[in-house]
Write a protein that holds these residues in place. Structure first.
Motif, mmCIF file in Angstrom:
data_model
loop_
_atom_site.group_PDB
_atom_site.id
_atom_site.type_symbol
_atom_site.label_atom_id
_atom_site.label_comp_id
_atom_site.label_asym_id
_atom_site.label_seq_id
_atom_site.Cartn_x
_atom_site.Cartn_y
_atom_site.Cartn_z
ATOM 1 N N HIS C 154 -78.455 -1.945 -49.128
ATOM 2 C CA HIS C 154 -77.392 -2.666 -48.449
ATOM 3 C C HIS C 154 -77.902 -4.095 -48.247
ATOM 4 N N CYS C 155 -77.262 -5.052 -48.909
ATOM 5 C CA CYS C 155 -77.716 -6.442 -48.829
ATOM 6 C C CYS C 155 -76.655 -7.290 -48.132
ATOM 7 N N THR C 240 -80.517 -10.213 -45.608
ATOM 8 C CA THR C 240 -81.181 -8.953 -45.282
ATOM 9 C C THR C 240 -81.023 -7.954 -46.412
ATOM 10 N N THR C 241 -81.980 -7.071 -46.528
ATOM 11 C CA THR C 241 -81.903 -5.949 -47.465
ATOM 12 C C THR C 241 -82.394 -4.701 -46.754
ATOM 13 N N GLU C 242 -81.548 -3.670 -46.764
ATOM 14 C CA GLU C 242 -81.948 -2.367 -46.242
ATOM 15 C C GLU C 242 -82.021 -1.441 -47.447
ATOM 16 N N GLU C 251 -86.280 -2.146 -44.090
ATOM 17 C CA GLU C 251 -85.357 -3.262 -43.963
ATOM 18 C C GLU C 251 -86.134 -4.562 -43.808
ATOM 19 N N ARG C 254 -84.506 -9.166 -40.831
ATOM 20 C CA ARG C 254 -84.259 -9.201 -39.399
ATOM 21 C C ARG C 254 -85.405 -9.961 -38.732
ATOM 22 N N TRP C 266 -89.067 4.106 -36.030
ATOM 23 C CA TRP C 266 -88.924 2.770 -36.605
ATOM 24 C C TRP C 266 -90.198 2.025 -36.255
#
Lengths: 346, 346, 346, 346
Positions: C154-155, C240-242, C251, C254, C266
Motif C-alpha cells: 500500500h503506497c 509511505t509504503t506498507e 512500513e 511515517r 509493532w
C-alpha cells in the motif's frame, strides 16, 4: 417493560455465546441469563454452569414458551439466525442478533417482513464497531466536514487465523460484512458497487482459501474504500481505517488511537481527565470489589496498604516543609493482613 | 453473604460519589445503591434521582441502622474517612474506601485496630491504578526480572487543574499518595525515605500552590523514583511511569500503552484477538442494548442495517467469483425503520 | 578519470537545478560546477552567482566544446532530457539525469542505443529513493525472506501542490514514475501490468486534474502494489509504503521510520550509537565550521562555552564526590567573546 | 583566508579522529586533510591511507611549521587538548576542538587567555548537539515563550557501553559535559548549581563505575534539569530531553523527533516538502555519483532502469485514459547493462 432485570435467553453456547453469557452475568447491569438454547447437550450444560438458575433447551420455542423471556440474544452461526429470529419476532421479545443478520438478502427481507408486523423495530444487530470509541470519533470527524469531503478509505482487516469451517465466501459474508456496515456508517453514504481483486496468495492460508483479497467498495459520492481482507496473518489482529479527506487524513486502529494529519502535523488526542484515562480501571475495580464481597473477601488494596501510603504521606509533607530527606517508618504488619498471598512477597 | 444483589450505601455525593453511583446502577452487575449518605440535602436529592429506590441520610449511622446494608462505599474527602470507617467496621459491613484511607498514619492505625477486631479484612482502598492494564503489565515485567534489577523510575503526574480547596500539602496527601501506593507495588519493595525539591514555580498555578514539585522516593534496594507532581498544567491529564532496569526501559501512560526498549528496539504490543481490540465495544454494546430494551427501544444497528450488509455481501460474493464489478441493490427503506433519527441522515 | 575535482555542467537552473548547484558547491566533496547551461539568461546569471567561476551557456554543446567537462548533471523538465543526453553521450562524459530518463519508452530506447556505443554505462538516473535509508532497509527486509513472500504494497504518494504546468498524464509520468522504479526495486520483480481507478475528485485540486487516483501495479509473482497518487493535499508531504508479507507487515515513511509488525508486536529500531543518532549533526557541524573559517569566523560553540562547561564539570565532580549541592562559579565574560550576537542574549 | 580548500591538520587518529578524517575527505566541501598528528605510528599510517597526500607527524608543532595549515581539528582525549590548543593559538590557525575544551576550568582559562591575544575567537568546540535539528527546534520553541516559562527538564543520556579507560569522574567530564552545554543553551540561562544522587547500581556496569547517577542542574530562574546518566545500558543509545513548560511539554530524542503536548494533543511535525523528507538521500546520491564517476562507474539507477520506468509510464497513461488494465512490455535487457551485479537478480 417490567421493572425488573431483563430475563434473556442466549441462543448458541459456542465461543461467542459463552462470551456473551459471561458478559451478561458478570459485567452487565440490569439483565440475567434466564435460559440457554443449545442443541449440543454437553456444551449447553457447560454454559449453564456459568449462569446460575438458567434453564437449558435444545429449541428456542421451548424457551419462549416456558421461561417468561424479555429478550433473546442470538449467537449461533449466521445460517441458523433466521430460524431463531422468526419465532422470536412472533413472540414479540427484544432481540440482539450477532452479525450477520442472515447471510443473504432474501432471508434478511423475510426477517424484515416479520419484524414489520410489530409496532416498532425489535432487532439489534451486533455490528459492535459502531460502539468502538475510535470508530465513533472517526465518524464524527468525517461528518463534521472539517477536513472536507471523503475521497478514499484504506481498510486493513487482519486476523491471526480462521476456523476449519471457514470458506472463501465467508471472507465476504463473515469478515468483510463488518466493513459493509462500517464503511457506509462512517461515510454517511450507501454502497453503490463492489468488486474484488486477488493478489499473490498467502502460502500460510488454509488450502481452501485464496487470500488475501482486495475488496473495493464504491460509495454514492464516488469515494472508494479498499479493504485488504487477510485473515490468516498469524502474527496478530488488526482492524485499521485510514480515511483520506480533502484537507487531511485520519487513521484509527493503530496503537495510538485516532490520529489526524492536517496542517503539516500528525497528532493524537491526549487525555484531559482521569475519567477517560482510568475509567476502565474504576469500573473493573468496583466490579471486582462487588464480586469479592459476594465471596466474603476483598480484591484490591487493603487498609494496610492505605496505612503504608499514609505513613509515606506524613514523611512527604515533612520533606516538603523542611527540604530534608525524611525516613518512612511503619509498625510491623499484623498477621491479620497476611491472609491474601501476594505473588511478589510484599 | 446473602445470595442477592449487594445493598450498598454510597457515602458522599460529590463528583466522585456521583461517578460511583452511576457505575453501580448503570454498569456493575450484582449490586444496588440502597442508600446515599450526604449531609448536603440538595446534593443528596440530586444523587438519589439517579438511584431509584435509594434511601437518603445525613449520617452513616442512620443508614447502617435502617437499610439492611451489605456494604458501604466511601467517597467523601479524606479527612472525613475515619468517622465513617469506624462505625462501618463496628457494623461489620464490607467497605470500599476511596484513597486516601486517612490523611495521616495515626488515624490510619486507629482504623487498622478497629478492623482487626473482625475476623478478616473488610476494607478495600481505592488505589485503582492497580487495576489499570498498563500498570499490571509493567508490574509483571518488573517482577519477571527479564530486564534485570529496577534502578530508577521517572514518574509524571500531571493534572489540568485543582479545586479551590486544594492545599500545598495535598500535593502529597491527595496526589502523590497514588505513587506512594503504586511505586512500591510496581517495584515489590517498601519505601525507605522521601524528599522533595521545588523547581521554578508555574505562574498558572493558584497563588497558594508552589508547584510543580519533585518528590524522590527511595526504595529498599536503593532504587529511586522521581515523581514530577504538576497538577495545574491545564493542557491535559497524564500519568506516566518510565521504569529503568538494567537491561531495558519500559514505559506506560503514553498513547501507545506499554512500550519496552530492549535489544535496540522500541516495541509495543499489538492485539492478537478481537477480544482485546473490541472487548470494551462488546461490553458497551450489550449494556446499551439492555438499557434500551428496558426503555422499549434498540440502540445500535437495526435489522435494516443487517439487510443492507447482506445485500452488499451478495454482491461481494458474486464479485469475488466473477472478478467483475457488481452493483449493490436494495429495496426501498420501509418507513418502519425511520423511527430512530440518525444525525447523519443516512 | 583525472585526479582532480570533477568539472560538472549543470543543465537547467530552475528549482531542481539550483538545488543541485547548492549541493555541489556547498556540501559535496570532489566536484565543482564548471558550467551552467540554461537558455533563460536571467535565471542562468542568478544560478552562476552561487557557483563562482562557472561558465554560462544557452546550449549544452557549447559547454561540451569549451569547458573541459568531466560530467553533466541534467535537471531540465523531462521532455528536454533526450536532446541533452544524446550530445553528452557522444562526448563520452559521465551523466547524472534527473528522473524521468525520458517521458516515453521510444525516446528512452534511443538513449539506450546511443549509450551502448560507449564502453560501459555512463548515465545514472535520479531515482533518489534508492538512497533513502528507510527504503534501503525495507528492500533488505523483503529480500531476506524473513517475513515470507511479499503479497501486497500500500503506497501513498502525497504532495502539497503541483505547479501550473502539471497535467493529468504527469500524475503518472512525473509522480508515479517514482513508484514504477521503487516498487520493482523493493520487490526484486518486474512490473507485469498497470491499471488506474479514480475515486471522488478532490475539489482542492486544480480544475484540470481529476485526482486522487489509484494506480495498481501487478508484479511477476501476482503481488499487487496500490499507489494512492494525491498531489494537491496541501496539508503536507508524505511518501509511505506498507509492505504486507506472509508473516509480517513493514512500513516506511511515517515519523518513526521503518516499523515492523510481527509476532504480535509493532517495533521500530532505536539507535545503538551516536554515529547514527548524531551523524548528520557531526557532518553539518564540520561543514559549517569549514565554511565559517573561510569567512574568518567560527559558527558554533566557542572556547567561552567550553570554559563554562568545564566550570560546571568541576562542580559536578565535586558534587558526585561529596553528595552535596555545589555552586557553579565563572569569571566574568570577556568582551572578546561578545562579538557573536546571540539571539537569546546569553 | 586564502581562496583555496582549507588545509587542515587532524590531531589524534583514534575513533573520533578517524571519523573526522573520513568526513573531511569524503563528504565535506571546501577542505582537505593536509596533515595527521598522531604519536602512535601504526595508527597514524592507517589514518593517512584514507587521506591521500596528508603529511604525518608525531607533534603538532611540526605540522604547524611545515604544512602551510589553515586550520587544526583536535580529536585527542580531553587531557591532551591544552598542549595542542596553545601552540595552535600561537600560530593563529583556526581551531576545531572536540569536547571538552579542557577537563577543568583552570586549564580552560589558560586557553581563553591565549586566545584573547588574537584579534577574534579562533576556537570552536564540538558541542554538536547545537547542530542537531531536534535540539535546534526545541531551543526555538522554548525561546519563543509560546508555552510559557521553562520549569523542568528531564534528560536521559544512555549509552551502550564505556571504554576501559572510562572513570567515574568521566560520567561528568566526558558525558554530562554535553548537558552542561546543552541545558543552558536550550534554556537561555546560566547554571547556578549542580548536585548528584546515586540510585541502585547497575550490576552490568564495569566494577569501577557506580552508575547510573542523577545529576541535578539548577538554572538562574530556578528551573531544574534532571540528567539520568546511564552509560552501560547495552541495549541501545538514546539522548532525550523532555522540557516541561507552563503551558505544554516538548520532547526530543524519541523516534518521532520533536513532539509537543499542548491543548490536549500530542503532535509531531510531518514533512511539507521533499527537501526535508529526502534531503539526505539527495545529498548521498550526488556524493556517491561523484565518487563513482571518479572510479569510472555509476552508483545508482541506470539508463536501463530509466527505460523500464518509461515503459511503465506509457502503460500507466494508457490505463489512466482507458480505465483498462494495460500490460507493460519491454525489450530484452542488453548484456551491456549486466555489468553491475544486482544482489536481487533483477
Amino acid at each position: 417493560m417490567a421493572d425488573r432485570d431483563l430475563r434473556i435467553a442466549v441462543v448458541g453456547a459456542g465461543m461467542m455465546g459463552g462470551d456473551h453469557i459471561a458478559r451478561l452475568t458478570q459485567r452487565v447491569s440490569g439483565a440475567n441469563v434466564a435460559a440457554i438454547v443449545e442443541p449440543d447437550a454437553a456444551r449447553a450444560d457447560a454454559a449453564a454452569a456459568n449462569a446460575r438458575g438458567a434453564a437449558v433447551h435444545a429449541d428456542i420455542r421451548d424457551a419462549l414458551d416456558h421461561d417468561d423471556l424479555d429478550a433473546v440474544l442470538i449467537a449461533t452461526p449466521g445460517p441458523f439466525h433466521a430460524p431463531v429470529l422468526l419465532p422470536c419476532l412472533e413472540a414479540g421479545v427484544a432481540i440482539f442478533c450477532e452479525k450477520p443478520l442472515t447471510p443473504d438478502s432474501e432471508s434478511s427481507l423475510r426477517v424484515l417482513d416479520a419484524e414489520q408486523r410489530l409496532d416498532r423495530p425489535h432487532i439489534q444487530v451486533g455490528f459492535m464497531r459502531r460502539l468502538d470509541a475510535e470508530h465513533v470519533a472517526l465518524r464524527e470527524l468525517i461528518a463534521s466536514g472539517d477536513l472536507g469531503a471523503l475521497l478514499l478509505m484504506h481498510c486493513a482487516h487482519r486476523n491471526p487465523s480462521t476456523p476449519p469451517t471457514y470458506t472463501e465466501a465467508m471472507l465476504i459474508t463473515d469478515s468483510v460484512v463488518h466493513e459493509f456496515d462500517t464503511v457506509p456508517w462512517l461515510a454517511g453514504q450507501r454502497i453503490v458497487s463492489v468488486d474484488v481483486r486477488k493478489p499473490r496468495r498467502n502460502s500460510l492460508a488454509p488450502p481452501s482459501l485464496d487470500e488475501p483479497q482486495l475488496v473495493f467498495i464504491e460509495l454514492e459520492s464516488g469515494a472508494i474504500a479498499i479493504v485488504e481482507i487477510n485473515v490468516n496473518v498469524q502474527f496478530g489482529y488488526q482492524v485499521t481505517t485510514e480515511a483520506v479527506m480533502e484537507r487531511g487524513v485520519a487513521e484509527i486502529g493503530r496503537t495510538a488511537g485516532l490520529e489526524v494529519w492536517r496542517d503539516a502535523r500528525w497528532a493524537g488526542a491526549e487525555h484531559t481527565t482521569f475519567k477517560t484515562r482510568f475509567g476502565a480501571a474504576f469500573d473493573v475495580q468496583i466490579q471486582r470489589w462487588v464480586d469479592a464481597v459476594h465471596r466474603g473477601e476483598i480484591d484490591g488494596a487493603s487498609a494496610w496498604d492505605g496505612y503504608l501510603a499514609a505513613a509515606a504521606c506524613e514523611a512527604g509533607v515533612a520533606a516538603q516543609r523542611t527540604g530534608q530527606r525524611v525516613e518512612v517508618t511503619a509498625v510491623a504488619r499484623p498477621a491479620f493482613y497476611d491472609s491474601r498471598p501476594d505473588p511478589l512477597g510484599r
